[in-house]
Design a protein around this motif. Structure first.
Motif, PDB file in Angstrom:
ATOM      1  N   SER A  34       0.818  -1.216   0.000  1.00 43.49           N
ATOM      2  CA  SER A  34       0.000   0.000   0.000  1.00 43.49           C
ATOM      3  C   SER A  34       0.848   1.261   0.000  1.00 43.49           C
ATOM      4  CB  SER A  34      -0.937   0.011   1.210  1.00 43.49           C
ATOM      5  OG  SER A  34      -1.816  -1.083   1.152  1.00 43.49           O
ATOM      6  N   ARG A  35       1.902   1.271   0.785  1.00 38.65           N
ATOM      7  CA  ARG A  35       2.707   2.491   0.895  1.00 38.65           C
ATOM      8  C   ARG A  35       3.431   2.832  -0.400  1.00 38.65           C
ATOM      9  NH1 ARG A  35       5.661  -1.143   4.193  1.00 38.65           N
ATOM     10  NH2 ARG A  35       7.725  -1.613   3.362  1.00 38.65           N
ATOM     11  N   HIS A  36       3.638   1.833  -1.267  1.00 36.71           N
ATOM     12  CA  HIS A  36       4.359   2.084  -2.507  1.00 36.71           C
ATOM     13  C   HIS A  36       3.472   2.636  -3.615  1.00 36.71           C
ATOM     14  CE1 HIS A  36       7.508  -1.049  -1.095  1.00 36.71           C
ATOM     15  NE2 HIS A  36       7.723   0.141  -0.566  1.00 36.71           N
ATOM     16  N   ASP A  84       0.841   7.346  -3.365  1.00 36.76           N
ATOM     17  CA  ASP A  84       0.913   8.611  -4.096  1.00 36.76           C
ATOM     18  C   ASP A  84       0.295   8.508  -5.476  1.00 36.76           C
ATOM     19  OD1 ASP A  84       2.109   9.954  -1.988  1.00 36.76           O
ATOM     20  OD2 ASP A  84       4.148   9.657  -2.750  1.00 36.76           O
ATOM     21  N   GLU A  85       0.528   7.404  -6.159  1.00 34.91           N
ATOM     22  CA  GLU A  85      -0.018   7.219  -7.509  1.00 34.91           C
ATOM     23  C   GLU A  85      -1.543   7.184  -7.499  1.00 34.91           C
ATOM     24  OE1 GLU A  85       1.967   4.226 -10.049  1.00 34.91           O
ATOM     25  OE2 GLU A  85       3.302   3.983  -8.322  1.00 34.91           O
ATOM     26  N   VAL A  86      -2.111   6.608  -6.452  1.00 34.91           N
ATOM     27  CA  VAL A  86      -3.562   6.457  -6.362  1.00 34.91           C
ATOM     28  C   VAL A  86      -4.215   7.674  -5.699  1.00 34.91           C
ATOM     29  CG1 VAL A  86      -5.412   4.950  -5.522  1.00 34.91           C
ATOM     30  CG2 VAL A  86      -3.268   3.964  -6.231  1.00 34.91           C
ATOM     31  N   GLY A  87      -3.436   8.425  -4.942  1.00 33.31           N
ATOM     32  CA  GLY A  87      -3.978   9.588  -4.247  1.00 33.31           C
ATOM     33  C   GLY A  87      -4.714   9.217  -2.975  1.00 33.31           C
ATOM     34  N   LEU A  88      -4.308   8.106  -2.358  1.00 31.49           N
ATOM     35  CA  LEU A  88      -4.903   7.643  -1.111  1.00 31.49           C
ATOM     36  C   LEU A  88      -3.790   7.369  -0.114  1.00 31.49           C
ATOM     37  CD1 LEU A  88      -7.375   4.994  -2.584  1.00 31.49           C
ATOM     38  CD2 LEU A  88      -7.958   7.281  -1.797  1.00 31.49           C
ATOM     39  N   PRO A  93      -1.824   4.981   2.652  1.00 34.83           N
ATOM     40  CA  PRO A  93      -1.645   3.530   2.761  1.00 34.83           C
ATOM     41  C   PRO A  93      -2.733   2.872   3.613  1.00 34.83           C
ATOM     42  CG  PRO A  93       0.457   4.622   3.030  1.00 34.83           C
ATOM     43  CD  PRO A  93      -0.601   5.703   3.004  1.00 34.83           C
ATOM     44  N   LYS A  94      -3.178   3.569   4.639  1.00 37.23           N
ATOM     45  CA  LYS A  94      -4.235   3.029   5.505  1.00 37.23           C
ATOM     46  C   LYS A  94      -5.554   2.904   4.732  1.00 37.23           C
ATOM     47  CE  LYS A  94      -5.474   3.499  10.267  1.00 37.23           C
ATOM     48  NZ  LYS A  94      -5.290   4.280  11.471  1.00 37.23           N
ATOM     49  N   GLU A  95      -5.879   3.899   3.908  1.00 39.16           N
ATOM     50  CA  GLU A  95      -7.100   3.827   3.098  1.00 39.16           C
ATOM     51  C   GLU A  95      -7.021   2.668   2.106  1.00 39.16           C
ATOM     52  OE1 GLU A  95      -8.756   8.332   2.595  1.00 39.16           O
ATOM     53  OE2 GLU A  95      -6.794   7.911   1.709  1.00 39.16           O
ATOM     54  N   ILE A  96      -5.869   2.501   1.482  1.00 40.85           N
ATOM     55  CA  ILE A  96      -5.694   1.409   0.524  1.00 40.85           C
ATOM     56  C   ILE A  96      -5.863   0.066   1.221  1.00 40.85           C
ATOM     57  CG2 ILE A  96      -4.020   0.229  -0.969  1.00 40.85           C
ATOM     58  CD1 ILE A  96      -2.904   3.073  -1.605  1.00 40.85           C
ATOM     59  N   GLY A  97      -5.211  -0.091   2.366  1.00 39.45           N
ATOM     60  CA  GLY A  97      -5.326  -1.339   3.115  1.00 39.45           C
ATOM     61  C   GLY A  97      -6.760  -1.675   3.467  1.00 39.45           C
ATOM     62  N   SER A  98      -7.518  -0.669   3.811  1.00 44.44           N
ATOM     63  CA  SER A  98      -8.920  -0.868   4.154  1.00 44.44           C
ATOM     64  C   SER A  98      -9.749  -1.252   2.927  1.00 44.44           C
ATOM     65  CB  SER A  98      -9.461   0.420   4.783  1.00 44.44           C
ATOM     66  OG  SER A  98     -10.828   0.306   5.032  1.00 44.44           O
ATOM     67  N   LEU A  99      -9.464  -0.640   1.807  1.00 49.36           N
ATOM     68  CA  LEU A  99     -10.236  -0.890   0.588  1.00 49.36           C
ATOM     69  C   LEU A  99      -9.888  -2.214  -0.083  1.00 49.36           C
ATOM     70  CD1 LEU A  99     -10.130   2.698  -0.922  1.00 49.36           C
ATOM     71  CD2 LEU A  99     -12.160   1.516  -0.067  1.00 49.36           C
ATOM     72  N   VAL A 100      -8.681  -2.700   0.106  1.00 49.28           N
ATOM     73  CA  VAL A 100      -8.267  -3.942  -0.549  1.00 49.28           C
ATOM     74  C   VAL A 100      -9.152  -5.105  -0.112  1.00 49.28           C
ATOM     75  CG1 VAL A 100      -6.425  -5.666  -0.700  1.00 49.28           C
ATOM     76  CG2 VAL A 100      -5.907  -3.275  -1.073  1.00 49.28           C
ATOM     77  N   GLY A 101      -9.515  -5.150   1.154  1.00 47.31           N
ATOM     78  CA  GLY A 101     -10.402  -6.217   1.623  1.00 47.31           C
ATOM     79  C   GLY A 101     -11.730  -6.217   0.899  1.00 47.31           C
ATOM     80  N   THR A 102     -12.279  -5.042   0.687  1.00 44.42           N
ATOM     81  CA  THR A 102     -13.532  -4.907  -0.064  1.00 44.42           C
ATOM     82  C   THR A 102     -13.332  -5.364  -1.503  1.00 44.42           C
ATOM     83  OG1 THR A 102     -14.219  -3.062   1.319  1.00 44.42           O
ATOM     84  CG2 THR A 102     -15.314  -3.284  -0.801  1.00 44.42           C
ATOM     85  N   TRP A 158       0.479  -7.558  -1.450  1.00 44.92           N
ATOM     86  CA  TRP A 158      -0.688  -8.075  -2.162  1.00 44.92           C
ATOM     87  C   TRP A 158      -0.274  -8.524  -3.553  1.00 44.92           C
ATOM     88  CZ3 TRP A 158      -4.833  -8.543   0.845  1.00 44.92           C
ATOM     89  CH2 TRP A 158      -4.925  -7.718   1.956  1.00 44.92           C
ATOM     90  N   TYR A 159      -0.920  -9.572  -4.038  1.00 42.76           N
ATOM     91  CA  TYR A 159      -0.698 -10.074  -5.397  1.00 42.76           C
ATOM     92  C   TYR A 159      -1.968  -9.801  -6.188  1.00 42.76           C
ATOM     93  CZ  TYR A 159       0.147 -13.341  -9.219  1.00 42.76           C
ATOM     94  OH  TYR A 159       0.324 -13.907 -10.452  1.00 42.76           O
ATOM     95  N   VAL A 160      -1.817  -9.202  -7.360  1.00 43.56           N
ATOM     96  CA  VAL A 160      -2.965  -8.836  -8.188  1.00 43.56           C
ATOM     97  C   VAL A 160      -2.790  -9.427  -9.589  1.00 43.56           C
ATOM     98  CG1 VAL A 160      -4.317  -6.906  -9.127  1.00 43.56           C
ATOM     99  CG2 VAL A 160      -3.163  -6.651  -6.933  1.00 43.56           C
ATOM    100  N   GLU A 161      -3.872 -10.018 -10.076  1.00 45.78           N
ATOM    101  CA  GLU A 161      -3.874 -10.546 -11.444  1.00 45.78           C
ATOM    102  C   GLU A 161      -5.240 -10.305 -12.064  1.00 45.78           C
ATOM    103  OE1 GLU A 161      -3.341 -14.800 -11.420  1.00 45.78           O
ATOM    104  OE2 GLU A 161      -4.589 -15.003  -9.640  1.00 45.78           O
TER     105      GLU A 161
END
Length: 77
Positions: free
Chosen positions: A30-32, A35-39, A41-50, A71-74
């Motif tokens: 998330s921390r990496h 900036d690219e997403v504009g969120l 790291p905590k917001e990203i971590g929360s949204l990934v579960g959803t 996280w692994y994404v495909e």
């Protein structure tokens, strides 16, 4: 979402992950990408579960935990 409104945080993250996955599977922390997403790291971590449960374009799985979750994404198709 109405046509004149900005995408929600969830939609922004899903669009970003989907675009990256279209180029091939990848890992992220998330921390990496914050900036690219504009969120944060905590917001990203929360949204990934959803997104793990609801995203249709990508499959997201927890891959490891060293100094933060990786996280692994495909693509889902």
């Amino acid at each position: 979402m109405s046509s004149g409104s900005a995408p929600s945080k969830r939609d922004r993250l899903e669009q970003y992950l989907s675009a990256r996955a279209s180029e091939g599977a990848f890992y992220f922390k998330s921390r990496h990408i914050a900036d690219e997403v504009g969120l944060s790291p905590k917001e990203i971590g929360s949204l990934v579960g959803t997104l793990q449960r609801e995203a249709e374009a990508v499959r997201i799985s927890q891959w490891g935990y060293t100094r933060g979750t990786t996280w692994y994404v495909e693509r889902a198709d």
